[in-house]
Design an enzyme around this catalytic site. Structure first.
Site, PDB file in Angstrom:
ATOM      1  N   ASP A  59       0.816  -1.208   0.000  1.00 39.35           N
ATOM      2  CA  ASP A  59       0.000   0.000   0.000  1.00 39.35           C
ATOM      3  C   ASP A  59       0.854   1.264   0.000  1.00 39.35           C
ATOM      4  O   ASP A  59       2.080   1.206   0.169  1.00 39.35           O
ATOM      5  CB  ASP A  59      -0.971   0.013   1.200  1.00 39.35           C
ATOM      6  N   ASN A 128      -7.993  -2.865  13.828  1.00 43.58           N
ATOM      7  CA  ASN A 128      -9.379  -3.107  13.389  1.00 43.58           C
ATOM      8  C   ASN A 128      -9.469  -4.279  12.401  1.00 43.58           C
ATOM      9  O   ASN A 128     -10.493  -4.476  11.761  1.00 43.58           O
ATOM     10  CB  ASN A 128      -9.963  -1.845  12.754  1.00 43.58           C
ATOM     11  N   HIS A 130      -7.567  -4.756   9.660  1.00 46.32           N
ATOM     12  CA  HIS A 130      -7.193  -4.549   8.258  1.00 46.32           C
ATOM     13  C   HIS A 130      -5.913  -5.314   7.915  1.00 46.32           C
ATOM     14  O   HIS A 130      -5.055  -5.538   8.759  1.00 46.32           O
ATOM     15  CB  HIS A 130      -7.100  -3.055   7.887  1.00 46.32           C
ATOM     16  N   GLU A 135      -9.801  -1.887   4.974  1.00 38.56           N
ATOM     17  CA  GLU A 135     -10.484  -1.613   6.234  1.00 38.56           C
ATOM     18  C   GLU A 135     -11.729  -2.491   6.350  1.00 38.56           C
ATOM     19  O   GLU A 135     -12.175  -3.081   5.347  1.00 38.56           O
ATOM     20  CB  GLU A 135     -10.860  -0.120   6.290  1.00 38.56           C
TER      21      GLU A 135
HETATM   22  C1  F6R Z   1       1.090  -1.547   6.037  1.00 37.77           C
HETATM   23  C2  F6R Z   1       0.004  -2.502   6.177  1.00 37.77           C
HETATM   24  C3  F6R Z   1      -0.849  -2.514   7.401  1.00 37.77           C
HETATM   25  C4  F6R Z   1      -0.050  -2.792   8.668  1.00 37.77           C
HETATM   26  C5  F6R Z   1      -0.959  -2.684   9.883  1.00 37.77           C
HETATM   27  C6  F6R Z   1      -0.226  -2.968  11.166  1.00 37.77           C
HETATM   28  O1  F6R Z   1       1.738  -1.771   4.805  1.00 37.77           O
HETATM   29  O2  F6R Z   1      -0.210  -3.259   5.294  1.00 37.77           O
HETATM   30  O3  F6R Z   1      -1.844  -3.505   7.252  1.00 37.77           O
HETATM   31  O4  F6R Z   1       0.525  -4.065   8.591  1.00 37.77           O
HETATM   32  O5  F6R Z   1      -1.506  -1.404   9.929  1.00 37.77           O
HETATM   33  O6  F6R Z   1       0.694  -1.931  11.366  1.00 37.77           O
HETATM   34  P1  F6R Z   1       1.829  -2.037  12.473  1.00 37.77           P
HETATM   35  O7  F6R Z   1       2.678  -3.179  12.083  1.00 37.77           O
HETATM   36  O8  F6R Z   1       2.562  -0.729  12.387  1.00 37.77           O
HETATM   37  O9  F6R Z   1       1.128  -2.245  13.762  1.00 37.77           O
END
Ligand code: F6R
Length: 239
Positions: A59, A128, A130, A135
């Site tokens: 992303d 949440n 994702h 989301e």
């Molecule tokens: C970012 C991504 C998100 C993160 C998620 C957890 O490329 O794909 O799904 O993996 O927001 O983020 P952290 O690891 O910072 O808790």
């Protein structure tokens, strides 16, 4: 399972290294955020040659200027491409700077298909549920596209920005269908704040309301957790 984040990095890196040893031109799916950092550090510490390996980021934020240190293009460059010695021409991040995001998103999925798909997709999970920035409510068959970030995600990611207001409101993300197409999923999590999202991903109902639950349906999933992230799992699902 490992004791702490370093163990998670080391164990998860072993899986990636095995894939790359088997295929020096493997395709890696790259998450950003905190969860995969120990994995990338462990990969960088290995002596393996990543110069023919390709990478596709999950992303990218919309609305940050080119070169912004929190843009995922910059994060991937500084924590993955350069430390692992990957060829920058083989590392792809959705480009948020064009005018036609839908066309770019379709091109991104096509580029992924053209290299034969992802061999191993590194994933973190959001509080949440994702994965990527899919989301809650994202369709399980979704492709790469523009999505608004959930308020919860913006709050979670405010730690990377000067003020919460600076967190972008939209992003380009690989879809759940895109992610699910990877031959292997490698979910990593460490820390007590991941215990509940991990429990719901692995043991909750499979529902678009908690996108990470889709991994229960994938034929080849490895989950690497530290003690804290695994703390809410029942014995039957210990990994
Ligand atoms: C970012 C991504 C998100 C993160 C998620 C957890 O490329 O794909 O799904 O993996 O927001 O983020 P952290 O690891 O910072 O808790």
């Amino acid at each position: 399972m490992g004791k702490d984040a370093d163990d998670v990095g080391r164990l998860a890196a072993e899986i990636v290294l095995a894939v790359v040893r088997g295929n020096p031109a493997a395709v890696l799916g790259l998450a950003t955020g905190s969860s995969p950092l120990p994995v990338y550090m462990a990969l960088a510490a290995s002596a393996l040659d990543f110069s023919r390996v390709s990478g596709f980021a999950l992303d990218e934020y919309l609305g940050l200027p080119d070169g912004h240190p929190q843009s995922y293009a910059e994060v991937i460059r500084t924590v993955v491409t350069e430390p692992l010695g990957m060829d920058p021409r083989r590392v792809h991040v959705p480009d948020p700077h064009g005018t036609d995001h839908a066309a770019h998103a379709a091109d991104y999925d096509a580029a992924l298909a053209a290299v034969g798909g992802v061999d191993v997709q590194i994933l973190g999970v959001g509080s949440n549920g994702h994965i990527g920035f899919n989301e809650p409510g994202s369709a399980f068959d979704s492709c790469t596209r523009v999505v608004p970030l959930a308020e919860r995600t913006r709050q979670d990611n405010a730690r990377f920005f000067d003020t919460p207001d600076h967190v972008p409101r939209e992003c380009l993300t690989q879809g759940i269908g895109t992610i699910f197409g990877a031959r292997q999923l490698l979910l990593v999590a460490h820390g007590g704040h991941k215990a509940e999202p991990v429990r719901r991903a692995l043991q909750g109902p499979v529902t678009e309301d908690f996108p990470a639950s889709i991994i229960q349906r994938h034929p080849h999933v490895t989950v690497v957790l530290d003690d804290a992230a695994a703390s809410l799992l029942g014995d039957a699902a210990a990994v």
